[in-house]
Design a protein around this motif. Structure first.
Motif, PDB file in Angstrom:
ATOM      1  N   MET A  44      48.702-101.636  37.203  1.00 16.49           N
ATOM      2  CA  MET A  44      49.290-100.316  36.941  1.00 16.49           C
ATOM      3  C   MET A  44      48.659 -99.264  37.831  1.00 16.49           C
ATOM      4  N   VAL A  46      48.201 -95.326  37.807  1.00 17.81           N
ATOM      5  CA  VAL A  46      48.334 -94.145  36.955  1.00 17.81           C
ATOM      6  C   VAL A  46      47.849 -92.921  37.728  1.00 17.81           C
ATOM      7  N   THR A  47      48.709 -91.926  37.842  1.00 17.73           N
ATOM      8  CA  THR A  47      48.331 -90.661  38.473  1.00 17.73           C
ATOM      9  C   THR A  47      47.977 -89.681  37.376  1.00 17.73           C
ATOM     10  N   LEU A  48      46.798 -89.092  37.451  1.00 19.13           N
ATOM     11  CA  LEU A  48      46.385 -88.149  36.415  1.00 19.13           C
ATOM     12  C   LEU A  48      45.545 -87.035  37.025  1.00 19.13           C
ATOM     13  N   SER A  49      45.446 -85.940  36.302  1.00 17.18           N
ATOM     14  CA  SER A  49      44.614 -84.835  36.769  1.00 17.18           C
ATOM     15  C   SER A  49      43.390 -84.725  35.875  1.00 17.18           C
ATOM     16  N   LEU A  59      38.934 -90.896  30.844  1.00 13.58           N
ATOM     17  CA  LEU A  59      40.328 -90.883  30.397  1.00 13.58           C
ATOM     18  C   LEU A  59      40.979 -92.254  30.607  1.00 13.58           C
ATOM     19  N   ASP A  62      39.770 -94.733  28.071  1.00  8.63           N
ATOM     20  CA  ASP A  62      40.387 -94.477  26.762  1.00  8.63           C
ATOM     21  C   ASP A  62      41.826 -94.983  26.712  1.00  8.63           C
ATOM     22  N   MET A  63      42.591 -94.686  27.776  1.00  8.76           N
ATOM     23  CA  MET A  63      43.985 -95.153  27.835  1.00  8.76           C
ATOM     24  C   MET A  63      44.063 -96.664  27.752  1.00  8.76           C
ATOM     25  N   GLN A  66      43.159 -97.882  24.235  1.00  8.34           N
ATOM     26  CA  GLN A  66      44.051 -97.479  23.147  1.00  8.34           C
ATOM     27  C   GLN A  66      45.488 -97.928  23.324  1.00  8.34           C
ATOM     28  N   LEU A  67      45.935 -98.091  24.576  1.00  6.57           N
ATOM     29  CA  LEU A  67      47.371 -98.324  24.767  1.00  6.57           C
ATOM     30  C   LEU A  67      47.699 -99.381  25.822  1.00  6.57           C
ATOM     31  N   LEU A  68      47.016 -99.329  26.951  1.00  4.97           N
ATOM     32  CA  LEU A  68      47.493-100.121  28.089  1.00  4.97           C
ATOM     33  C   LEU A  68      47.109-101.592  28.026  1.00  4.97           C
TER      34      LEU A  68
END
Lengths: 85, 85
Positions: A44, A46-49, A59, A62-63, A66-68
């Motif tokens: 994956m 993932v683009t994040l700020s 972050l 955590d992602m 919790q989810l990925l």
């Protein structure tokens, strides 16, 4: 700042990978007989700020937890790079 | 010699990624609001035997082109490392 996280999710070594077995058989059927094993995972981007690389890493962890990913059967690693805004 | 090929398959940039959009929404629903984009791909670890690294690379390219990826909508990169027999 924008960051790009490249996340690699793989099944734990102790977990059976029927998808990988199927791909191995398909490769053998296509005469790629030198292949002995295939494990299939997920990838994956993932683009994040975030304010800092440390915050971005927290972050992403955590992602993933919790989810990925499914921590029962999967493990993950990731790379973080700064991206253009 | 045994080699381990780590193959990363991604959708071409011009191809819509509904799975990635779904993951983005799910992350937003979990309050990861700093995520702006997710692209989902595949990751495969292929163990194979070959005489040389060059032969292994040719085999992996052939596998990717013929079976492991869809060249119409996907691109791939791979890394080859020598593995213990």
């Amino acid at each position: 700042m924008n960051f790009l996280a490249k996340i690699y999710v793989t099944l734990k070594a102790s977990v059976l990978d029927p998808q990988g077995t199927t791909v191995t058989h398909a490769l053998h059927a296509q005469n790629f007989l030198s292949v002995s094993d295939v494990r299939v995972g997920k990838y994956m981007e993932v683009t994040l700020s975030a304010q800092s690389k440390e915050e971005a890493a927290t972050l992403v962890r955590d992602m993933c937890d919790q989810l990925l990913t499914n921590p029962v059967i999967e493990t993950y690693t990731f790379e973080l790079t700064e991206a253009q805004s």
